[in-house]
Design a protein around this motif. Structure first.
Motif, PDB file in Angstrom:
ATOM      1  N   LYS A 243     -10.920   4.149  -8.023  1.00  0.00           N
ATOM      2  CA  LYS A 243     -11.515   5.332  -7.358  1.00  0.00           C
ATOM      3  C   LYS A 243     -10.246   6.370  -7.402  1.00  0.00           C
ATOM      4  N   PHE A 244      -9.034   5.885  -7.234  1.00  0.00           N
ATOM      5  CA  PHE A 244      -7.907   6.864  -7.141  1.00  0.00           C
ATOM      6  C   PHE A 244      -7.403   7.143  -8.417  1.00  0.00           C
TER       7      PHE A 244
ATOM      8  N   ASP B  67      -4.919  14.169  -1.578  1.00  0.00           N
ATOM      9  CA  ASP B  67      -6.241  13.930  -1.137  1.00  0.00           C
ATOM     10  C   ASP B  67      -6.650  12.441  -1.342  1.00  0.00           C
ATOM     11  N   ASP B  68      -6.100  12.092  -2.609  1.00  0.00           N
ATOM     12  CA  ASP B  68      -6.322  10.715  -2.985  1.00  0.00           C
ATOM     13  C   ASP B  68      -5.540   9.607  -2.039  1.00  0.00           C
TER      14      ASP B  68
ATOM     15  N   LEU C  21       0.638   8.036  -5.823  1.00  0.00           N
ATOM     16  CA  LEU C  21      -0.189   9.114  -5.721  1.00  0.00           C
ATOM     17  C   LEU C  21       0.440  10.655  -5.365  1.00  0.00           C
ATOM     18  N   LYS C  22       1.086  10.549  -4.200  1.00  0.00           N
ATOM     19  CA  LYS C  22       1.904  11.598  -3.668  1.00  0.00           C
ATOM     20  C   LYS C  22       2.571  12.290  -4.691  1.00  0.00           C
ATOM     21  N   SER C  23       3.452  11.431  -5.581  1.00  0.00           N
ATOM     22  CA  SER C  23       4.216  11.624  -6.704  1.00  0.00           C
ATOM     23  C   SER C  23       3.459  12.505  -7.763  1.00  0.00           C
TER      24      SER C  23
ATOM     25  N   LYS D  67       0.899  -1.232  -0.113  1.00  0.00           N
ATOM     26  CA  LYS D  67       0.037  -0.122   0.007  1.00  0.00           C
ATOM     27  C   LYS D  67       0.750   1.347   0.002  1.00  0.00           C
ATOM     28  N   ALA D  68       2.099   1.190   0.802  1.00  0.00           N
ATOM     29  CA  ALA D  68       2.981   2.344   0.904  1.00  0.00           C
ATOM     30  C   ALA D  68       3.436   2.773  -0.561  1.00  0.00           C
TER      31      ALA D  68
END
Length: 63
Positions: free
Chosen positions: A43-44, A19-20, A12-14, A5-6
């Motif tokens: 969803k993301f 928010d996602d 996503l952060k990159s 998951k990390a």
């Protein structure tokens, strides 16, 4: 193949999707199976087919 998951949260952060990333932290299991969890990934804004190519070490050709 399960993905930590990390790694998905880092992806996503990159992409500037903080928010996602926060939502993924609470909604995704610790180990994500791209096929089994494709609806959650969608969803993301993550395409499970593209996921393997975007996370280092999962591309299949020496990562």
């Amino acid at each position: 193949m399960n993905i930590d998951k990390a790694q998905i949260i880092d992806l996503l952060k990159s992409q500037g999707k903080n928010d996602d990333a926060d939502r993924a932290q609470s909604e995704l299991p610790d180990q994500v199976d791209p096929e089994q969890h494709s609806d959650l990934l969608a969803k993301f804004g993550i395409n499970p087919q593209d996921l393997l190519g975007k996370i280092p070490g999962l591309g299949g050709f020496g990562g």
